[in-house]
Motif scaffolding. Structure first.
Motif, PDB file in Angstrom:
ATOM      1  N   GLN A   1      -5.814  -4.123 -13.951  1.00 40.81           N
ATOM      2  CA  GLN A   1      -5.910  -2.790 -13.281  1.00 40.81           C
ATOM      3  C   GLN A   1      -7.192  -1.966 -13.890  1.00 40.81           C
ATOM      4  O   GLN A   1      -7.890  -1.337 -13.053  1.00 40.81           O
ATOM      5  CB  GLN A   1      -4.694  -1.963 -13.679  1.00 40.81           C
ATOM      6  N   SER A   2      -7.731  -2.266 -15.184  1.00 38.56           N
ATOM      7  CA  SER A   2      -8.604  -1.592 -15.787  1.00 38.56           C
ATOM      8  C   SER A   2     -10.011  -2.105 -14.899  1.00 38.56           C
ATOM      9  O   SER A   2     -10.791  -1.189 -14.589  1.00 38.56           O
ATOM     10  CB  SER A   2      -8.969  -1.854 -17.228  1.00 38.56           C
ATOM     11  N   ILE A   3     -10.012  -3.251 -14.678  1.00 40.34           N
ATOM     12  CA  ILE A   3     -11.349  -3.809 -13.937  1.00 40.34           C
ATOM     13  C   ILE A   3     -11.505  -3.171 -12.576  1.00 40.34           C
ATOM     14  O   ILE A   3     -12.526  -3.267 -11.959  1.00 40.34           O
ATOM     15  CB  ILE A   3     -11.311  -5.292 -13.790  1.00 40.34           C
ATOM     16  N   GLN A   4     -10.403  -2.717 -12.100  1.00 34.02           N
ATOM     17  CA  GLN A   4     -10.351  -2.240 -10.485  1.00 34.02           C
ATOM     18  C   GLN A   4     -10.739  -0.777 -10.657  1.00 34.02           C
ATOM     19  O   GLN A   4     -11.072  -0.324  -9.460  1.00 34.02           O
ATOM     20  CB  GLN A   4      -8.865  -2.437  -9.823  1.00 34.02           C
ATOM     21  N   ILE A   5     -10.809  -0.109 -11.736  1.00 32.29           N
ATOM     22  CA  ILE A   5     -10.964   1.621 -11.634  1.00 32.29           C
ATOM     23  C   ILE A   5     -12.501   1.726 -10.973  1.00 32.29           C
ATOM     24  O   ILE A   5     -12.619   2.717 -10.114  1.00 32.29           O
ATOM     25  CB  ILE A   5     -10.802   1.968 -13.047  1.00 32.29           C
TER      26      ILE A   5
END
Length: 507
Positions: A408-412
């Motif tokens: 999820q972090s890489i999608q921010i």
């Protein structure tokens, strides 16, 4: 440019395919009293009305569920157990940053009459749009797995272990049908169900707070005095990293379209923005208080103990039971009820977000129930596999949770960068574009969140990546990832410059 469609005129009938997929049909929208009053000034914002605030209340509370999902609760309990009350100030400011992002998302949806996924479809070329869609879907699936697993853990607790994790996943999967059933009864009925679930969380965790009896002085010091040490840096990153959810940015811009807003009148658009700002702020204040309850309960019970580093979502209830005992109602079941409410509410909003993301990016001509079923299946199938594989191992579930946080972090950036460029675009937003001060603050917040998540990614891959083949794969992915972020930034800058030069030529 603010939408100027007159809802009193019939829609074009020559080809339904020429009409874009709408977040809500006109018949499904909530009618706001006085929205079509004649004779009022187009540019004047109507006076404040408590009745109208009540009618506009709902989307912000659905949005706030992402701040209360099982992933956030796990971040809260770990921050409390390992860092005590020292990170409460960070929780408060992280919630404030999340509020700013969500208000910008609502602003985009209200001012344009379209949501973020639809605007990305129109703004970016096909290849970039498809990459953004895949990234949004991956973020949603990652969040959904955490939420479903959280619900399954709660069901296992409340059944005294009679129902294994995989059966809890299957039961949670059925909430898709609950959602479809409720949606047929209108937006307000659905929002009422979420209000009950939020109230259940608030009551459960407030009960735990009362059982723990934490120090009010230490709590206030934790909120007011900033503290950060090398030992708690990982928990600090987790507190900030799990606040802004990519799919929630897409969701809020669509939810605000559930109310009638006369886009031909600037005053009416501003009125809607004002009410949405108030209700979103109230919703996130409530979410902050609930998160604070969880953090302080675990800080009081486990900070400084030898088991602090071992507490996770799977075993938290048992540790609470051992620490605080039964009481009038066993605290294990109070925790289970609150966790179940968090998991169920967040999985249903995940289904809702999946509808808007898929429909907006792909402009699908599918029934809403079919889109919901597809979205739910994408998350439930891998979740059942995960539950079967990891059912008996707390350690492997914790590792899985770390990987999902990374996912999820890489999608921010793929939600924040398009949002900030679109909401700053005068051609799209008209007079409702953000001003220079707010724009600067928003970019600083976005940069801070992306840097924090970058640290999380670096720390995670530094400890997890082993072997030259895996290292090469991660390096190649990182190069492509950074290149796409640079592309999004450059395209946004170039588009803004082009719009500016076009306005100069017109003048």
């Amino acid at each position: 440019m603010v939408s100027t469609h007159d809802h009193s005129k019939p829609l074009l009938l020559d080809s339904d395919r020429d009409l874009p997929e709408a977040a809500y049909d006109e018949a499904d929208k909530v009618h706001v009293v006085g929205i079509n009053e004649a004779g009022d000034d187009d540019c004047q914002t109507p006076p404040f009305s408590w009745k109208k605030l009540w009618l506009f209340t709902g989307p912000g509370f659905l949005m706030s569920i992402a701040f209360l999902d099982p992933g956030n609760l796990e971040g809260d309990l770990q921050a409390g157990a390992i860092a005590g009350n020292s990170l409460l100030w960070l929780l408060m400011w992280a919630t404030a940053m999340g509020l700013l992002v969500q208000l910008l998302s609502a602003r985009l949806g209200v001012a344009t009459g379209r949501h973020l996924a639809e605007l990305c479809r129109e703004e970016y070329p096909t290849w970039a749009r498809m990459v953004l869609w895949v990234m949004a879907e991956l973020a949603l699936i990652g969040a959904d797995i955490q939420e479903v697993i959280g619900s399954a853990i709660a069901i296992k607790i409340l059944s005294n272990g009679a129902l294994p994790l995989w059966s809890g996943v299957v039961i949670t999967a059925l909430d898709c049908f609950i959602f479809l059933f409720l949606e047929n009864y209108g937006v307000r009925k659905l929002e009422a169900v979420f209000a009950v679930l939020i109230a259940t969380m608030a009551l459960s965790f407030a009960w735990m707070f009362g059982e723990a009896k934490p120090s009010g002085t230490e709590l206030l010091i934790g909120i007011i005095v900033p503290k950060l040490s090398s030992r708690t840096i990982k928990q600090a990153v987790g507190v900030v990293g799990c606040i802004i959810m990519p799919h929630n940015v897409f969701l809020h811009s669509a939810l605000v379209q559930s109310r009638e807003v006369d886009h031909t009148k600037k005053g009416r658009v501003q009125e809607a923005l004002n009410y949405y700002s108030i209700e979103s702020t109230v919703a996130l204040v409530i979410s902050f208080v609930i998160n604070l309850f969880v953090t302080t309960v675990f800080a009081k019970g486990f900070y400084g103990t030898q088991i602090a580093d071992r507490i996770g979502l799977v075993n938290a209830g048992q540790y609470l039971q051992e620490k605080y005992g039964g009481g009038l109602f066993p605290i294990l079941y109070i925790w289970g009820i609150g966790l179940l409410a968090a998991g169920q509410s967040s999985t249903i909003t995940g289904t809702y977000a999946g509808q808007f993301i898929m429909g907006g990016f792909l402009d699908l001509r599918l029934k809403k129930w079919m889109r919901a079923l597809i979205t739910r299946s994408c998350a439930i199938i891998p979740t059942i596999i995960v539950a079967l594989v990891f059912d008996t191992s707390e350690d492997t579930l914790d590792v899985l949770n770390e990987w999902l946080n990374v996912l999820q972090s890489i999608q921010i950036p793929f939600a924040l960068i398009p949002l900030l460029f679109l909401v700053s675009n005068e051609q799209l937003m008209g007079s409702f574009k953000v001003g220079p001060v707010l724009k600067m603050v928003a970019w600083l917040v976005a940069a801070l969140v992306m840097v924090i998540n970058g640290y999380l990614l670096f720390d995670f891959f530094a400890s997890e990546v082993t072997g030259w083949l895996f290292s090469v794969g991660v390096s190649a992915f990182t190069s492509g990832y950074v290149a796409f972020i640079v592309y999004l930034v450059l395209r946004g800058i170039n588009f803004s410059s082009w719009c500016g030069s076009k306005r100069s030529m017109v003048q």
